[in-house]
Design a protein around this motif. Sequence first.
Motif, mmCIF file in Angstrom:
data_model
loop_
_atom_site.group_PDB
_atom_site.id
_atom_site.type_symbol
_atom_site.label_atom_id
_atom_site.label_comp_id
_atom_site.label_asym_id
_atom_site.label_seq_id
_atom_site.Cartn_x
_atom_site.Cartn_y
_atom_site.Cartn_z
ATOM 1 N N GLY B 35 74.480 41.195 -80.591
ATOM 2 C CA GLY B 35 74.087 41.589 -81.934
ATOM 3 C C GLY B 35 73.791 40.432 -82.844
ATOM 4 O O GLY B 35 73.476 40.624 -84.013
ATOM 5 N N ASN B 36 73.917 39.214 -82.338
ATOM 6 C CA ASN B 36 73.614 38.069 -83.200
ATOM 7 C C ASN B 36 72.165 37.615 -83.074
ATOM 8 O O ASN B 36 71.753 36.647 -83.692
ATOM 9 C CB ASN B 36 74.567 36.896 -82.922
ATOM 10 N N GLY B 37 71.413 38.284 -82.218
ATOM 11 C CA GLY B 37 70.000 37.976 -82.085
ATOM 12 C C GLY B 37 69.668 36.978 -80.999
ATOM 13 O O GLY B 37 68.521 36.861 -80.589
ATOM 14 N N ILE B 38 70.688 36.242 -80.546
ATOM 15 C CA ILE B 38 70.410 35.243 -79.516
ATOM 16 C C ILE B 38 71.327 35.379 -78.303
ATOM 17 O O ILE B 38 71.212 34.592 -77.363
ATOM 18 C CB ILE B 38 70.539 33.805 -80.088
ATOM 19 N N SER B 41 70.611 34.869 -74.422
ATOM 20 C CA SER B 41 69.248 34.334 -74.290
ATOM 21 C C SER B 41 69.292 32.992 -73.574
ATOM 22 O O SER B 41 70.336 32.319 -73.509
ATOM 23 C CB SER B 41 68.601 34.175 -75.664
ATOM 24 N N PHE B 42 68.153 32.586 -73.063
ATOM 25 C CA PHE B 42 68.043 31.282 -72.414
ATOM 26 C C PHE B 42 68.471 30.173 -73.367
ATOM 27 O O PHE B 42 69.187 29.238 -72.997
ATOM 28 C CB PHE B 42 66.599 31.061 -71.943
ATOM 29 N N GLY B 43 68.054 30.299 -74.619
ATOM 30 C CA GLY B 43 68.392 29.276 -75.601
ATOM 31 C C GLY B 43 69.888 29.166 -75.824
ATOM 32 O O GLY B 43 70.422 28.056 -75.973
ATOM 33 N N LEU B 46 71.365 27.419 -72.973
ATOM 34 C CA LEU B 46 70.952 26.019 -72.994
ATOM 35 C C LEU B 46 71.861 25.190 -73.899
ATOM 36 O O LEU B 46 72.338 24.103 -73.508
ATOM 37 C CB LEU B 46 69.504 25.917 -73.459
ATOM 38 N N ALA B 89 67.672 22.550 -80.873
ATOM 39 C CA ALA B 89 67.744 23.905 -80.304
ATOM 40 C C ALA B 89 68.533 24.827 -81.227
ATOM 41 O O ALA B 89 68.169 25.988 -81.440
ATOM 42 C CB ALA B 89 68.367 23.851 -78.916
ATOM 43 N N PHE B 92 66.348 26.012 -84.036
ATOM 44 C CA PHE B 92 65.429 27.099 -83.664
ATOM 45 C C PHE B 92 66.155 28.404 -83.345
ATOM 46 O O PHE B 92 65.573 29.483 -83.417
ATOM 47 C CB PHE B 92 64.573 26.685 -82.465
ATOM 48 N N LEU B 93 67.428 28.256 -82.976
ATOM 49 C CA LEU B 93 68.221 29.474 -82.726
ATOM 50 C C LEU B 93 68.850 29.990 -84.015
ATOM 51 O O LEU B 93 69.522 31.011 -84.004
ATOM 52 C CB LEU B 93 69.331 29.173 -81.711
#
Lengths: 743, 121
Positions: B35-38, B41-43, B46, B89, B92-93
């Motif tokens: 729910g945090n949007g990331i 994810s790959f990011g 990473l 990174a 951008f996250l």
Amino acid sequence: MNKLRTAATSAALALVFAHCAPAFSQDAGTAGQTPPQEQDAAEPQAGSTGETAAPPTGDAQPAPAAEDTAGQDGGTAQKPDDGQTAPQLATEPTKGGGSVEHPAGDGEAQAAASGDGGGEAPAVKADKKPDAWMQDQNSWATFNGDLMAQKYSPADEITPDNVGNLEKVWEYHTGDVSDGSGDLPYTVWSATPLFVNNTLYIGTPFYKIVALEPDTGKAKWTFDPKAKLEALTQPALKNRGVAYWQAESPEQGQPCQKIVYIGTMDAKLYGVDADTGKACENFGQNGMVDVNQWNTVNAKWPLSLLQAATVYHDTLFLGWAGKDWTDAAAPPGTVFALDAKTGKLKWMFHALPNEVISRTGTSNVWASMSVDPERGLLYIPVSSPSPNYYGGNRKEELPLATSVTALDTDTGKVVWSRQLVHHDIWDLDTDAPPTLVDIKKDGKTIPALVQSGKQGFLYVLNRETGEPIYPIEERPVPKSDIPGEEAAPTQPYVAKPEPVIPDQWPGVSALADAVGFGECSARAAKYRYDGRFTPPSLEGTIAYPPTTGGTEWGGGAVDPNTGIYVVNSNSVVQIYTLVPRKEFEQKSQEGETSGYYAQGDAPYAFKLETFLNWAGMPCWKGPYGMLAAYDLKTGERLWNEPFGQVQKYGFYMPESWGSVTIGAPVITKSGLIFIGASMDSRVRAIDLKSGKVLWKALVDAPAVSMPAVYTYKGRQYVTFAVGGNTILLPKVADQVVTFALPK
Amino acid sequence: MSEISEPRTAGGAWLVVAASAVGSVVALVNLVNDGNGIAWSFGAWLVLVSSLLVVVAGVILALHLALSGWLRGVLAILLLLGILGTGAAAYFLTAWILLVAMGVALVGWVIHVAADPSPLD
């Protein structure tokens, strides 16, 4: 940092565009599987799409009346389920080569169809008025908020000053979601919740109806039709909501005085008691009407009922979605008018003349429609004919294809029609409901409509006559160099209001070109591009805007008090390539036709690709999505801002790049715009005056829908259905989320 | 260039370790917090991995593990790249806490280079 962001942005956009090609149209579907069903009907709970060749006439088209009166035949009837069969129908011609069918022997309908009711320029009619229940200022009673598709709420508790305090008050998860990794196709959920009858109603991509308490999100009931969960006409399980009807004077204690409707991909329309969630026995057969009973011409696939019906008085107006990429001859476009209580056919409108249906089809209405309740007019956005990208076999004038057309709600007859693309060979469907609004201009009040479309023009027309309020001129356009094809010599062009996208394609992105070692510029030089309406070609044509639009199915919103119109748009470049049949067949044998579309037995198949470099970066310059506001009184654009953010691999890209958008805005009286639509899984409130973002919140996936704004017990709520769309982001959800100011 | 010498203090390196350790915890929370949007994810993966690598590199420098002078120098440069990359990174996250953590780590790195040992000699 900016350079870093730019590089990352381009990379992030790559896969987005790589996958967005067919999903904006009525796409070929893939077979899915029928999953086990879960709940019984009304079990209480705790807890084309997207889809023309004629020398232009240019003017508003009170189109020529068709001479033929024969019914459409020549196709293989697809037998409906459950024993429902079509009654005998009588056919009458209407303007533009269209026709209207109605039950034979239905004296009332026949009289209406052949009488004075249809085809006349309408003024306000004494017996026409909005449904009283739909006039409740607190409700959100239709897909577009109201019949005029204004997407406007008079609620004003939430203002630009306090919107920053907005908080989530509840969320509900339907459970109806699939990412495509299992037995089910993935889900695309673009439903607008309805708030009416003190209840929030929403349809799901598994074709269930859920009734929720508007202030708490607690489920009242769920209706499960146990629909086939197969990708019959679309690549995904799709739903764009439910429709609601209620009797003028509901009888206490009687069932089905208020009905909620949902359609399925396999053409079934269900009617359910709005209070109990139980199927209405008198609606069709035990609560279901099989619309496929009228799918009798070129019946290659079912007429998918993905868009919520339009309800006016006691009539349901239904369009359908299908596959317009695979066949040449396909089911021809029809709009159905059904009795809201019984599901009986009142009339059925055909957009295509009988003579051409052995060679073409579609020109259907897959987006939502709007109604002028005081004039009794139904406005329908008619899509392009099949096959989408080659018109050599359908050179006849098809005036109603890719048009906005006004039908008489009583008879189904064409009152006026305006073709927006002549001989459409670009799949530039009219894809959104016309927004109806009265414009105060030059001291007069003009009954107007605003029609957005994939080509990025905003057509502002007099909705009584179809005549343009701002000029529409016929401009010469490039010729086709394809043997057998004859592109229209001119196309309608709208300079004012300024189009939502530029006239020329944005040009090569220096970064993408550098990463591709000059690939983008080299390919761009090889492709054909002579401006707007460059026809598809053998070497590949730069299509801008392409089938993705421009503007998609959401259309715009308007403040009826100020005449300010707001619309979101996309800036995408695609390459249209025609492939000779023999070459296509050769490739088919070699299994090399990914991204190709057969187009039936037309001389050419078609290849559609988004213009990307080897790394998948878009070869054209951004921004990729915008939100703009126009003053309809002057036709001037007030502001035009990049909207949303691209997100890839979790990384968010600069706001200046914008995001491809799917969904629509809603305007409130207080001067706010509420919109999801972007691929960054955020919903936003935007200042109507400036276009600046005043509030945003993270949700579970891209909210590819339009919100509902309503007031319940004195408190204003904003509800989004958050379903995602894999063409934006590989993230799907089943969230219904509601925001309000703190108590 | 001076002779290789043992650092007078490892305060800067320890600051890198502390900040990147906090950053790793934050990155882990971001990874699993739906729910945090990331999340997932790959990011998010990473930055978790890169934060941990920064911790490891910081520990090596802080503990004066037996490395030759040029290896310490290389490690210090890789550490800087790790901090900057993780920070970018995080930007951008929109992982702001992680970004702040990497900012603190960058301060630690500067201290390490300027005041602690002479990693490049």
